[in-house]
Design a protein around this motif. Structure first.
Motif, PDB file in Angstrom:
ATOM      1  N   LEU A   1     -34.603 -83.013   4.160  1.00  0.00           N
ATOM      2  CA  LEU A   1     -34.161 -82.637   2.702  1.00  0.00           C
ATOM      3  C   LEU A   1     -34.883 -81.132   2.571  1.00  0.00           C
ATOM      4  CD1 LEU A   1     -33.333 -83.420  -0.074  1.00  0.00           C
ATOM      5  CD2 LEU A   1     -35.632 -84.504  -0.522  1.00  0.00           C
ATOM      6  N   TYR A   2     -34.023 -80.222   2.002  1.00  0.00           N
ATOM      7  CA  TYR A   2     -34.677 -78.907   1.803  1.00  0.00           C
ATOM      8  C   TYR A   2     -34.817 -78.799   0.223  1.00  0.00           C
ATOM      9  CZ  TYR A   2     -33.381 -77.439   6.602  1.00  0.00           C
ATOM     10  OH  TYR A   2     -33.615 -77.268   7.875  1.00  0.00           O
ATOM     11  N   SER A   3     -33.852 -79.274  -0.612  1.00  0.00           N
ATOM     12  CA  SER A   3     -34.004 -79.074  -1.956  1.00  0.00           C
ATOM     13  C   SER A   3     -33.307 -80.129  -2.806  1.00  0.00           C
ATOM     14  CB  SER A   3     -33.611 -77.710  -2.354  1.00  0.00           C
ATOM     15  OG  SER A   3     -32.180 -77.734  -2.215  1.00  0.00           O
ATOM     16  N   VAL A   4     -33.771 -80.084  -4.156  1.00  0.00           N
ATOM     17  CA  VAL A   4     -33.277 -81.060  -5.114  1.00  0.00           C
ATOM     18  C   VAL A   4     -32.919 -80.303  -6.156  1.00  0.00           C
ATOM     19  CG1 VAL A   4     -33.372 -82.738  -6.685  1.00  0.00           C
ATOM     20  CG2 VAL A   4     -34.483 -83.121  -4.545  1.00  0.00           C
ATOM     21  N   ASP A   5     -31.709 -80.021  -6.512  1.00  0.00           N
ATOM     22  CA  ASP A   5     -31.097 -79.144  -7.346  1.00  0.00           C
ATOM     23  C   ASP A   5     -31.533 -77.571  -7.220  1.00  0.00           C
ATOM     24  OD1 ASP A   5     -29.576 -80.736  -8.744  1.00  0.00           O
ATOM     25  OD2 ASP A   5     -30.756 -81.239 -10.576  1.00  0.00           O
TER      26      ASP A   5
END
Length: 377
Positions: free
Chosen positions: A329-333
């Motif tokens: 997981l790199y980013s959320v939004d």
């Protein structure tokens, strides 16, 4: 300071050396939120203000010596003024441990205690969840010694915050600071009930030692070297403006360790209180799968390494979205995340049911997936 030569002006002192100064003198002080206005008088080309007004506004003491014609002003310590301002809103909390068994249940001296902060004039008090979680027969003692029966109305162990209600009105309320204005190195005052209930409203002084700390916590913490001891939990960490920048929560104690105390920042307190009032509980949003931090993040090294998915519940929304163990997981939004605390802080802006876009690496490919947040259990 300078006193006027007439009896009628004995209580006047110079605040301006310009005859053209406005009829209302203004002072902007580091402890004042708004400019202070004083009634003034122009005399012999200078503008004067009542010495009693200065003492009332700035604290300290003043004395006019009629023999010498001098007025002597002695400023008080800013820490003293902060304590005078905030201490009335700090309370002691005492009660019986819920797990009392046998003879301990009949021992009236077998008590637990902590600290709380008045946030509502109608008797609303915020404290640590761990202070009241295992406590019954709560008694809240105000700074003036008045005692009230307390009832825990809300509790959130994730943030370690709780609300206690007493039947009282007109209580002095503490002001929460703007967490974005807190700086490392600024002087802070801790007020609480260390070690013994007889020591309630004790004061210790230190500095903000660090920010954005993550020590066994869901959200970021403030670090301070102000002495925090058992019983200080739930008490206030206050800046020199008299604002609560954090709620003292824990201390690291070990041989050779000193001055490592931690407080829940005011922004987290406001977040939790908003949820308590609006929803009756804190609605913690969750991605619905378990993540693992990098080795560097765990030991506190600066890192750009992302989070790794380690477990996805079968049949969950994340499972249906095609997310699987081993994904990165790199980013959320479009907000990059490097630690679990980073993720939890970012998710404060959302509620369960909100949809987010995740950027992941899955099977060697960079992909984006939309996912509705679930509620953390």
């Amino acid at each position: 300071m300078k006193a006027s030569p007439t009896k009628a002006a004995l209580a006047l002192c110079v605040v301006s050396m310009l005859a053209g100064t406005s009829a209302a003198a203004q002072l902007t002080d580091s402890t004042a939120v708004q400019p202070v206005q004083w009634q003034t008088k122009e005399l012999n080309g200078e503008v004067y203000v009542k010495a009693s007004d200065i003492v009332k506004t700035l604290g300290g003491t003043g004395h006019y010596n009629s023999g010498t014609g001098h007025y002597q002003y002695t400023p008080s310590s800013p820490i003293t003024e902060v304590v005078k301002s905030v201490s009335p809103s700090i309370v002691g909390i005492i009660g019986k441990p819920k797990n009392d068994r046998g003879s301990a249940a009949d021992n009236r001296y077998n008590l637990g205690h902590g600290t709380g902060i008045v946030i509502g004039a109608n008797g609303l008090i915020v404290t640590n969840a761990h202070v009241v979680k295992d406590m019954k027969q709560l008694v809240v003692v105000l700074a003036d010694g008045k005692q009230y029966v307390g009832k825990t109305t809300h509790m959130d162990e994730e943030s370690d915050l709780a609300l206690v209600k007493i039947e009282a009105t007109g209580l002095p309320v503490a002001a929460l600071a703007d967490s974005t204005q807190v700086e490392v190195g600024e002087t802070v005052v801790a007020i609480g009930t260390p070690m013994s209930f007889a020591l309630r409203n004790s004061v210790t002084v230190g500095v903000v030692s660090g920010m954005d700390r993550s020590i066994h916590s869901t959200y970021r913490l403030l670090q301070t070297d102000a002495a925090i001891n058992p019983g200080n939990s739930g008490g206030a960490l206050v800046n020199l403006k008299g604002e609560v920048i954090g709620i003292n929560s824990l201390k690291l104690a070990a041989a050779g360790v000193d001055g490592l105390g931690f407080a829940i920042p005011a922004d987290t307190v406001e977040y939790v209180l908003h949820h308590f009032v609006t929803y009756g509980k804190v609605k913690h949003p969750s991605l619905g799968f378990d993540l693992e931090e990098s080795w560097a993040a765990i030991i506190g090294l600066p890192t750009d390494e992302p989070l790794k998915v380690v477990r996805v519940t079968s049949g969950s929304l994340a499972d249906k979205a095609g997310i699987k163990a081993g994904d990165i997981l790199y980013s959320v939004d479009d907000v990059n995340l490097r630690s679990l605390v980073d993720l939890n802080e970012h998710l404060k802006a959302y509620l369960p049911g909100d949809q987010v876009t995740l950027t992941l690496q899955s099977s060697g490919d960079i992909v984006q997936k939309k996912l509705a947040l679930s509620e953390s259990r």
